[in-house]
Enzyme design. Sequence first.
Site, PDB file in Angstrom:
ATOM      1  N   GLU B  46    -139.780  31.331 -58.277  1.00 56.94           N
ATOM      2  CA  GLU B  46    -140.262  29.991 -57.961  1.00 56.94           C
ATOM      3  C   GLU B  46    -140.443  29.881 -56.461  1.00 56.94           C
ATOM      4  O   GLU B  46    -139.490  29.989 -55.706  1.00 56.94           O
ATOM      5  CB  GLU B  46    -139.248  28.939 -58.398  1.00 56.94           C
ATOM      6  N   ASP B  57    -133.213  17.324 -54.479  1.00 57.77           N
ATOM      7  CA  ASP B  57    -132.526  18.459 -53.878  1.00 57.77           C
ATOM      8  C   ASP B  57    -131.349  18.053 -53.012  1.00 57.77           C
ATOM      9  O   ASP B  57    -131.385  17.041 -52.318  1.00 57.77           O
ATOM     10  CB  ASP B  57    -133.515  19.280 -53.038  1.00 57.77           C
TER      11      ASP B  57
END
Lengths: 393, 254
Positions: B46, B57
């Site tokens: 990724e 995140d």
Amino acid sequence: MKYNVDEKGYYGEFGGAFIPEMLYPNVENLRQNYLKIMAEPSFKEEFDQLLKDYVGRPSPLYLAKRLSKKYNTKVYLKREDLNHTGAHKVNNTIGQILMAKRLGKKRIIAETGAGQHGVATATVCALMGMECIVYMGEIDIARQAPNVARMKMLGAEVRPALSGSRTLKDATNEAIRDWINNPVNTHYIIGSAIGPHPYPDMVTRFQSVISEEIKWQLKEKEGKETPDYIIACIGGGSNAAGTYYHYLHEENVKIIAVEAAGKGVHSGESAATSALGKEGVIHGCKTLLMQTNDGQITEPYSISAGLDYPGVGPMHAHLHKTGRAEFISATDDEAMNAGLELTKLEGIIPAIESSHALAVFKHKTFKPDDVVVISLSGRGDKDLDNYIKYFKL
Amino acid sequence: MINRIKQKLQEDKKLLSIYFSAGFPSLNDTTTIIQDLEKSGVDFIEVGLPFSDPLADGPTIQESSTIALKNGMTTELLFSQLKDIRKMVHIPLIIMGYFNPMLQYGVEAFCAKCAEVGIDGLIIPDLPLDVYEREYKAIFDKHGLVNIFLITPQTGDERIQQIDAASDGFIYMVSSAGVTGSQSGFDNTQEDYFNRIANMHLKNPQIVGFGIKDAETFKQATKTTKGAIIGSAFIKHLHKEGVKGISTFVKTIR
Ligand SMILES: Cc1ncc(COP(=O)(O)O)c(C=O)c1O
């Protein structure tokens, strides 16, 4: 043309819920229930009672005679500055804390820039005996010490947002991350008409008490419910949304939105989102936002911490795009001087955010028989330091 | 041509995927990292397209994104770095990023460019299922891109069925409530969740992400699933060691 939110959560092409799946259960739960809960008689009763006895509503609609004389028109000020905690923000936090209780939530989180929404949230959490965590950019914590102290006195925990530019946008990011980390017991009280659907609509409805009152107050004073102009400053757009709400579809009422131009719209230090922004996604909604060509969100600037946000609520993006509202912007200097002028003419020290709305007279001329209503969204106590520095008082 | 992700999912083994932020630690490390990861036996990668405000995140990936942006990473630059990647690398490549940069690039142009350089799929945490299906699915399909959706322990069964029906690759199973990098390890709650999902017999295989950091968590996460993704732990490794020793890191996992 429709200016309210549609069934899918959009205002024209703006709005929606652009959220990571982690937030879906909470936001969906809210979406399915907010209108139902707000329509419950017991909710309405408790909300109205608190607005009356605790916040001090209705807030007066004050005919500012000396200001009117100076600008040769008829100016009314909607006195949100007289609310408990000193701004319109508390209308929304009262509504949302009652909502949170009915959703069975035990823990409240919020973001704040200047600390006004943080204080309003900490206040209602103290009132309801609920745990309260307020995220605030590290830089704002340093700039707004008195409000940080207020929140602490009220029992809230103020957590510094250390990421990004460490101001309001980053405090909002941190609050959203907290909600992702605490998906079950927590309600997020967003402080403006921003965020994923249904937040912009819910916040707008709680704030709509402002225009609901203006209508009957004007009727009493002027014999008609509708002014010629309705004017408010816009950060995320909650006081503006509440001030416009009941006039959105009264096409003969002209709507003016005043954004913060900072040191000048094209100075590189500005928060005039409608002039500088492009369509994009921020904090869960599609709206106008300040960003680079590459889609990175840029940091706004305004002397007023409450207008220092890189986006506007999706309703306002729609009002801008459709031309329903006229968007103008006032610089730091224009706002500060308008604030001082109101102080000298009417004996009212406004919040610097509200001073931006008052700076409308630098940009527009009204007719002598125009009825002009301006939202005085907050009082200037919190801004004394800034006024002192600026005017070397 | 059959999509590389779908092909990879046919292989009879547990898959290991690694996430990194493009442009970190140094601006031009992207292709080096991808090549080293493939050589180390990683099954797919990724590539993180950095964003100024990565909502889902934690601090580790936020920081690597911030550094990448400071280094000068942009969408256009990432595509130019990846221009010849398919001459060197054969495993599936997925771009993971937030929606706003893609919207600014133009979703159609972005997808076309992905197909051109040989990207196989996208993970866009803040592009919701309904908007994707209504506005963008046709574009993804036209360019042969697989869109990967997330589920979490809070996702209801009905919603999972919906996501399964809309998916055509794998389902990204977020291991626990929390942003990336915030999990301390797996316990009974995760096991219940993993079992619940396994018992739903979804048509798409599941790959677990968030909180995988070593051999033990990889093993736990893949007991009932097809594979697992490592993000923050790898970013921390890059932070400490730079791009050297990537294969050493991968060998500690399996
Ligand atoms: C007094 C006052 N007015 C206006 C604002 C701007 O917010 P909004 O645009 O949501 O009304 C703030 C925000 O802190 C405020 O404190």
